[in-house]
Design a protein around this motif. Structure first.
Motif, PDB file in Angstrom:
ATOM      1  N   THR A  37     -46.730  59.526 -11.159  1.00 40.53           N
ATOM      2  CA  THR A  37     -47.392  59.229 -10.142  1.00 40.53           C
ATOM      3  C   THR A  37     -47.349  57.915  -9.792  1.00 40.53           C
ATOM      4  N   ASP A  38     -47.379  57.494  -8.582  1.00 38.58           N
ATOM      5  CA  ASP A  38     -47.541  56.031  -8.354  1.00 38.58           C
ATOM      6  C   ASP A  38     -49.068  55.647  -8.619  1.00 38.58           C
ATOM      7  N   GLN A  39     -49.292  54.446  -8.995  1.00 42.75           N
ATOM      8  CA  GLN A  39     -50.305  53.843  -9.576  1.00 42.75           C
ATOM      9  C   GLN A  39     -51.711  54.185  -8.793  1.00 42.75           C
ATOM     10  N   PRO A  40     -51.513  53.667  -7.362  1.00 39.84           N
ATOM     11  CA  PRO A  40     -52.748  53.965  -6.560  1.00 39.84           C
ATOM     12  C   PRO A  40     -53.411  55.349  -6.458  1.00 39.84           C
ATOM     13  N   THR A  41     -52.309  56.479  -6.329  1.00 36.48           N
ATOM     14  CA  THR A  41     -52.646  57.868  -6.213  1.00 36.48           C
ATOM     15  C   THR A  41     -53.061  58.187  -7.521  1.00 36.48           C
ATOM     16  N   PHE A  42     -52.625  57.971  -8.687  1.00 36.81           N
ATOM     17  CA  PHE A  42     -53.104  58.248 -10.021  1.00 36.81           C
ATOM     18  C   PHE A  42     -54.370  57.557 -10.201  1.00 36.81           C
ATOM     19  N   GLN A  43     -54.735  56.567  -9.941  1.00 32.87           N
ATOM     20  CA  GLN A  43     -56.067  55.906 -10.389  1.00 32.87           C
ATOM     21  C   GLN A  43     -57.008  56.473  -9.378  1.00 32.87           C
ATOM     22  N   ARG A  44     -56.858  56.753  -8.067  1.00 32.21           N
ATOM     23  CA  ARG A  44     -57.894  57.315  -7.156  1.00 32.21           C
ATOM     24  C   ARG A  44     -58.000  58.844  -7.839  1.00 32.21           C
ATOM     25  N   ALA A  45     -56.821  59.589  -8.329  1.00 36.03           N
ATOM     26  CA  ALA A  45     -57.293  61.105  -8.666  1.00 36.03           C
ATOM     27  C   ALA A  45     -58.125  60.987 -10.153  1.00 36.03           C
ATOM     28  N   VAL A  46     -57.718  59.783 -10.890  1.00 33.92           N
ATOM     29  CA  VAL A  46     -58.664  59.566 -12.016  1.00 33.92           C
ATOM     30  C   VAL A  46     -60.217  59.362 -11.791  1.00 33.92           C
ATOM     31  N   GLU A  47     -60.391  58.729 -10.789  1.00 37.71           N
ATOM     32  CA  GLU A  47     -61.901  58.586 -10.231  1.00 37.71           C
ATOM     33  C   GLU A  47     -62.307  59.789  -9.981  1.00 37.71           C
ATOM     34  N   LEU A  48     -61.721  60.471  -8.986  1.00 38.44           N
ATOM     35  CA  LEU A  48     -62.209  61.801  -8.449  1.00 38.44           C
ATOM     36  C   LEU A  48     -62.381  62.728  -9.662  1.00 38.44           C
ATOM     37  N   TYR A  49     -61.727  62.734 -10.935  1.00 37.78           N
ATOM     38  CA  TYR A  49     -61.736  63.568 -11.930  1.00 37.78           C
ATOM     39  C   TYR A  49     -63.058  63.233 -12.742  1.00 37.78           C
ATOM     40  N   SER A  50     -63.104  61.890 -13.000  1.00 37.25           N
ATOM     41  CA  SER A  50     -64.107  61.227 -13.753  1.00 37.25           C
ATOM     42  C   SER A  50     -65.391  61.378 -13.238  1.00 37.25           C
TER      43      SER A  50
END
Length: 246
Positions: free
Chosen positions: A16-29
């Motif tokens: 996953t591209d970094q911006p999408t992955f980091q936003r997804a991590v934030e949603l999950y966390s």
């Protein structure tokens, strides 16, 4: 019923591209993924963004499914789908630092040393496994983005491997061998790197090798073999120039 995904957190992180992955991590966390349920061939959940989005993700491919956000409606992988895929893997458990750390470009570690025989063997296997993602393209146009994701995943995996290597003649040789293999794939292996993903990784790795030589001049010895080959886009020239320096 609890469906087990075919992917893991590393697969999601690398592909996953970094911006999408980091936003997804934030949603999950932040607990934005709710009403998670296992389906026969995937997972369904609600993800709270600017509104509650309904998301379905395949159990076989984390980037396949649906989301009713504006990106999902155009078949673009969105942060909501990635967040649900993370939930499918972690089931609400906290993510660790290694789960979320993404290396998008190789860096020199600045730590001098060699790999043990076992570490060397494992690293060679890891490099070979990562290079498999950098493969020939002959599919229809509709699979283009999935193909580019594969090139990016291979490059991300290799970036992490290179960044964790100690600095020595032994590991410099590993990097040179890897670059020659990649160059062969680009020149004769049918790889379509028109967006420069693999080429960019090679150029970044050349910078790493220059740093290796600065930290341990003995690393120069492995560069001599580059004088005997012709590469696809002359990435070896800056390294050959190092051989001329005292």
């Amino acid at each position: 019923m609890q469906t087990t995904p075919s992917y893991d957190i590393a697969k999601i992180r690398y592909a996953t591209d970094q911006p999408t992955f980091q936003r997804a991590v934030e949603l999950y966390s932040k607990g934005k993924v709710s009403n998670f349920v296992s389906l026969y061939e995937g997972f369904r959940a609600a993800v709270q963004g600017t509104q509650a989005y309904m998301v379905v993700v395949s159990a076989k491919h984390y980037d396949r499914g649906s989301c009713d956000c504006y990106l999902g409606r155009t078949d673009v992988l969105c942060k909501h789908m990635v967040a649900v895929a993370i939930m499918a893997v972690r089931r609400g458990e906290p993510l660790t630092e290694s789960d979320t750390k993404l290396v998008e470009a190789p860096n020199a570690s600045e730590h001098l040393g060699e790999l043990s025989p076992d570490e060397l063997a494992q690293t060679k296997l890891a490099i070979t496994a990562a290079i498999r993602y950098i493969k020939a393209y002959s599919g229809p146009s509709r699979t283009w983005f999935a193909y580019q994701n594969s090139l990016q995943e291979g490059s991300n995996r290799l970036s992490e491997i290179v960044s964790n290597l100690p600095v020595s003649l032994q590991t410099a040789k590993l990097i040179v061998d890897m670059l020659i293999r990649l160059d062969h794939k680009l020149s004769t292996g049918g790889v379509d790197d028109s967006d420069g993903t693999v080429g960019g990784f090679i150029q970044d790795s050349v910078i790493v090798l220059k740093k290796f030589v600065y930290l341990d001049p003995g690393c120069k010895r492995t560069l001599n073999r580059l004088t005997q080959i012709t590469t696809s886009f002359d990435w070896e020239y800056p390294l050959i120039e190092l051989l001329k320096e005292e």
